[in-house]
Enzyme design. Structure first.
Site, PDB file in Angstrom:
ATOM      1  CD  GLU A  68     -56.056 -26.467 -38.355  1.00 39.18           C
ATOM      2  OE1 GLU A  68     -54.833 -25.947 -38.420  1.00 39.18           O
ATOM      3  OE2 GLU A  68     -56.633 -25.822 -37.290  1.00 39.18           O
TER       4      GLU A  68
ATOM      5  CB  ALA B 251     -48.212 -19.854 -41.553  1.00 43.31           C
TER       6      ALA B 251
ATOM      7  CD  GLU C 291     -51.277 -25.788 -36.680  1.00 43.87           C
ATOM      8  OE1 GLU C 291     -51.244 -24.679 -37.572  1.00 43.87           O
ATOM      9  OE2 GLU C 291     -52.270 -25.957 -36.201  1.00 43.87           O
TER      10      GLU C 291
ATOM     11  CD  GLU D  63     -48.618 -21.083 -37.932  1.00 39.86           C
ATOM     12  OE1 GLU D  63     -49.110 -22.255 -37.618  1.00 39.86           O
ATOM     13  OE2 GLU D  63     -49.357 -20.013 -38.162  1.00 39.86           O
TER      14      GLU D  63
ATOM     15  CD  GLU E  28     -54.843 -21.956 -33.971  1.00 37.46           C
ATOM     16  OE1 GLU E  28     -54.094 -21.156 -33.908  1.00 37.46           O
ATOM     17  OE2 GLU E  28     -54.754 -22.919 -34.883  1.00 37.46           O
TER      18      GLU E  28
HETATM   19  N1  B3K Z   1     -53.977 -23.622 -37.931  1.00 33.47           N
HETATM   20  C1  B3K Z   1     -53.674 -22.760 -39.042  1.00 33.47           C
HETATM   21  C2  B3K Z   1     -55.055 -22.288 -39.571  1.00 33.47           C
HETATM   22  C3  B3K Z   1     -56.029 -23.145 -40.264  1.00 33.47           C
HETATM   23  C4  B3K Z   1     -57.060 -22.374 -40.940  1.00 33.47           C
HETATM   24  C5  B3K Z   1     -57.902 -23.420 -41.640  1.00 33.47           C
HETATM   25  N2  B3K Z   1     -58.966 -22.785 -42.297  1.00 33.47           N
HETATM   26  C6  B3K Z   1     -52.762 -21.704 -38.783  1.00 33.47           C
HETATM   27  C7  B3K Z   1     -52.607 -21.426 -37.522  1.00 33.47           C
HETATM   28  O1  B3K Z   1     -53.518 -20.634 -36.641  1.00 33.47           O
HETATM   29  O2  B3K Z   1     -51.580 -21.283 -37.037  1.00 33.47           O
HETATM   30 ZN    ZN Z   2     -52.421 -21.333 -34.805  1.00 30.08          ZN
END
Ligand code: B3K
Ligand code: ZN
Length: 879
Positions: free
Chosen positions: A127, A267, A269, A303, A325
């Site tokens: 991601e 972290a 997920e 996560e 998020e």
């Molecule tokens: N989804 C990831 C974040 C990814 C960041 C990419 N630059 C962690 C989180 O928010 O759970």
């Molecule tokens: Zn997240």
């Protein structure tokens, strides 16, 4: 402007892909410098796409080797391959398979996106757009596929993990072996992950609500196994909580968490295989503070919760990032509130929102919770998307009530499981479940900026009425000159001068369940049968992400501080009084006068500590930590002189420390814990208060405080006490500080994660010698610019947690950060770009410092080549 060539991607331009990828069969032959990836894709034309279109797969720094279509090698003129793209000119118009072979070098991958190595462990981060650094793909979240992953490696890499369930393992010739993982749940490629290494683990069996057995495991570097238990425990508590509170059960046979030491953020997920920054996994009483334990619990939960909010239902496009998020932050905040103290969690979340999101929302980087356009998506993993995004879920829940909220969540899960959804679909689920019109509420996702709510009240003693008038405005933000009124739920109460909570009676019942909805520029409400002059307690529990301007006298605030039944507003009242006193002191300092500190705050705190210190130490600790320098700067808003703010705040704290010296000393002694260490909220609260008391005491009387701090440092049997003492000592120049810093470094010399605390502490010392100290620490054997944790600890703390030294009037602090950003830009642009957001409030500085900051920003902007990541932040900051 130079370096501004990245295309602008717009929400309104969204259209579905021309092809779908139903299954992905990967074979990954791990090798430190030449990993081979063979990807077999089952594709078909998308009925919603354009018929006959060419197929352009994304790549990034890939070495193309070969491509076959339906098993036959393609002629060279049938496709075009570059490191950035693979285009198939005339794809079949029925289902077909492509086999693509590429090779990549994980060891040379310093960006930590795609497949890379961290201390010898192979790991991935996909991601937002890292999968294209592993193989050519339609690298966007609305392409959902079922993955099978075969990983091959040398026997020195015995552990091979992938998404989903393990199907098969076995030996290969020449000392290699393999593992095959099946993930039955369709997912976007950003959730793909593999890990290869030689790691230790802790594991357990979690039985789900329907009786399924799930093997849950946390993998860590060899020798660190004992530090993984708390993460495993947090995971199981999270799984249970999600079943109980949201009715969400886990869906695979295994859930693996792997901790690595080189990681760009907290972290990730990935389905069934979360990869973590080890900072959010490893904990022992000797190495982790209570704050670390709380963060581990929260990030593990976050996560894990993504499995439903993010993975089972993902985002149609990256503009919808807050869909997963904001919602998942809300869920992890609720989890922590249930596991710990709800009011204390709320206070700490609001502190984070105000210190991280408000400056973003009020500066050049402001953007809506759902942005409309971006150049570099990785720059939109922001406090606005995450923290304000979570506040919007809270606002929604207040607006429709908890039962409708739960019904809406259930409907959303039911209807969109297995799909890539949008904010509109999410909101529609709640509108339908609650029967409410949420059109006006949805504006919160579109409009940037923090609304300012102004409240004015008039009491008519003869008529026993209290008329409260609320109004709202939002200042313009980049690209949004005109602002609409927002739907703001204002939770409120009235406290009589006697300290009683008064009943809320209105002629037309406009205040339901203690909430008044402000959805117009102005609104008035008249309370009846108000038998004594009331003090309004507004925005209880911080019911909306706004700033509140209210004409309460200091004495009114003292009434709220003493008597408010809403703990958040009790804390807020103390913060507001302290903030006013500090701001008056700033004016005195700037006028060259000594700061005068009225006695009433100390008196009120004295009474407060008598009532609360023993009963709720965690809450008392929050009250004792006065607004920070950044909070004061934000209140003042413009022409900021960080030195004056620092001096004023220190003067106020000194005066409080002196006035309360005996009380604090007595409290300090009484807060000793005689039980074995536990990271639970009760003990953590006692330690938090004890550290806050020590710090205030030392500010008031350095001699007395230093002796206590040294004794605490020497006797500490856990990191919270040790670091608390060290942090206090760090602010007292002299021998004791240097001795303690040296002892700490010696004790933890082999523990980089702990040394990060030591780097961070030194970087935040508010003294002119700090910059030289920080520059010296760049050469410390434990420091490395290639490790994001080290970089954030030393350079990030200097830039974000040391306003006086970062914003030195001579510009040396800004120049140093610019040098660091420029040097990191070519190896790890994401970390460089994060650091460059430290300039986001530069326009609020007084003219000399503002000019220095601008010069530093312009120097970064002129670097060529400059990554799109840093170029985007710097150019927006300068605009
Ligand atoms: N989804 C990831 C974040 C990814 C960041 C990419 N630059 C962690 C989180 O928010 O759970
Ligand atoms: Zn997240």
């Amino acid at each position: 402007m130079r370096n501004d060539n990245a295309p602008l991607i717009r929400l309104e331009d969204y259209r579905p892909t021309d092809y779908l990828i139903d299954t992905v069969d990967l074979t990954i032959k791990l090798h430190p410098t030449a990993t081979t990836v063979i990807s077999r894709l089952a594709l078909r034309p998308n009925p919603e796409g354009q018929a006959g279109a060419s197929l352009a797969l994304d790549g990034d720094e890939l070495n193309f080797a070969s491509i076959s279509l339906n098993g036959t090698q393609l002629a060279a003129n049938a496709y075009t391959a570059s490191p950035q793209q693979l285009v198939l000119h005339h794809p079949p118009q029925e289902a077909f398979t492509l086999s693509i072979e590429t090779s990549i070098n994980p060891t040379a991958n310093t960006k930590l996106m795609g497949l890379y190595r961290s201390s010898g462990t192979y790991c991935t981060q996909c991601e937002a757009d890292g999968f294209r650094r592993i193989t050519y793909f339609l690298d966007r979240p609305d392409v959902l596929s079922v993955y099978t992953t075969r990983i091959e490696a040398d026997v020195d890499t015995p552990l091979l993990l992938g998404n989903g369930n393990l199907r098969e393992t076995g030996a290969l010739d020449s000392g290699r072996h393999f593992a095959v993982w099946d993930d039955p749940f369709p997912k976007p490629c950003y959730l793909f992950a593999i890990v290869g290494g030689d790691l230790d683990k802790v594991e357990d069996i979690f039985t789900t609500v329907s009786g399924r057995k799930v093997t849950v495991a946390v993998y860590v570097e060899r020798g660190k196994r004992e530090r993984a238990w708390y993460a495993l425990d947090s995971l199981q508590r999270s799984m249970h909580w999600d079943e109980t509170v949201f009715g969400r059960e886990y869906d695979l046979d295994v859930f693996n968490v792997v901790a690595v030491s080189d990681f760009n953020m907290g972290a990730m997920e990935n389905k069934g295989l979360n990869v973590f920054n080890d900072k959010y996994v490893l904990a022992s009483e000797d190495t982790a503070t209570d704050g670390d334990y709380a963060n581990i619990e929260a990030v593990i939960a976050h996560e894990y919760f993504h499995n439903w909010t993010g993975n089972r239902i993902t985002c149609r496009d990256w503009f919808q990032l807050c869909l997963k998020e904001g919602l998942t932050v809300f869920r992890d905040q609720e989890f922590s509130s249930d596991e710990r103290s709800r009011p204390v969690k709320r206070i700490s979340d609001v502190r984070t929102l105000r210190s991280a999101q408000f400056p973003e929302d009020g500066g050049p980087l402001a953007h809506p919770v759902r942005p409309r356009a971006y150049k570099e998506i990785n720059n939109f993993y922001t406090a606005t998307v995450y923290e304000k995004g979570a506040e919007l879920i809270r606002v929604l829940k207040i607006l429709i009530g908890p039962d409708n909220f739960r019904r809406g969540m259930d409907l959303y899960f039911d209807r969109y499981d297995g799909t890539a959804a949008t904010i509109e679909q999410f909101i529609a689920s709640f509108a339908e479940a609650s029967g409410s019109d949420l059109a006006a509420f949805s504006q919160w996702y579109e409009q940037a900026g923090t609304p300012r709510v102004t409240a004015r009240g008039v009491y008519d003693a003869a008529a026993k009425t209290y008329c409260l008038t609320l109004s709202q405005t939002t200042a313009p933000t980049p690209g949004q000159a005109e602002k609409q009124p927002m739907v703001i739920p204002v939770a409120l109460g009235l406290i009589g001068e006697s300290g009683r909570e008064l009943a809320l009676e209105t002629a037309d019942n406009t205040v339901e369940n203690g909430v008044l909805i402000l959805d117009t520029p102005e609104r008035s409400v008249t309370f009846t049968n108000v038998t004594e002059r009331p003090v309004p307690s507004l925005l209880r529990g911080f019911s909306a992400p706004v700033t509140l301007d209210i004409d309460l006298s200091d004495d009114d605030l003292l009434v709220l501080f003493a008597h408010d039944t809403d703990a958040f507003n009790q804390w807020q009242a103390a913060q507001t009084i302290a903030s006013r006193i500090i701001i008056r002191a700033v004016e005195q300092v700037r006028a060259g006068k000594p700061a005068e500190v009225p006695a009433k705050l100390a008196e009120a705190l004295d009474r407060f500590l008598d009532a609360h210190a023993q009963r709720d130490p965690a809450f008392a600790a929050q009250v004792l930590s006065l607004p920070g320098e950044a909070d004061i700067a934000r209140e003042i808003g413009e022409n900021i002189d960080p030195d004056a703010i620092h001096a004023a705040r220190k003067a106020v704290r000194q005066s409080l420390g002196r006035a309360l010296a005996d009380k604090l000393a007595e409290l300090y002694a009484s807060l000793t814990i005689n039980a074995p260490f536990s990271p639970d909220a009760t003990q953590a609260g006692q330690r938090a208060l004890r550290n806050a008391v020590l710090d205030l005491l030392t500010t008031g009387d350095a001699f007395r405080g230093e002796a206590l701090a040294r004794a605490q440092f020497d006797a500490a049997n856990n990191m919270t006490e040790r670091l608390g003492a060290l942090a206090t000592l760090a602010h007292v120049p002299g021998e004791a500080r240097e001795t303690a810093l040296a002892a700490f470094a010696e004790r933890y010399k082999d523990d980089p994660l702990v040394l990060d605390k030591w780097f961070a502490l030194q970087a935040s010392i508010p003294e002119t010698s700090t910059l030289e100290r920080v520059k010296g620490l760049l050469n410390h054997p434990a420091f490395s610019l290639s490790n994001p944790n080290r970089t954030r600890a030393l350079i990030g703390s200097f830039a974000m947690a040391n306003a006086t030294q970062f914003a030195r009037a001579d510009g040396a602090g800004f120049a140093f950060l610019a040098d660091m950003i420029i040097s990191l830009d070519s190896t790890n642009p994401q970390v460089a770009s994060r650091l460059s957001t430290a300039f986001r409030t530069w326009k609020t500085l007084e003219p000399t410092r503002r000019a220095q900051a601008e010069a530093a920003l312009r120097r970064i902007a002129a670097k060529s080549p400059l990554s799109p990541d840093v170029a985007d932040i710097v150019n927006r900051s300068l605009a």
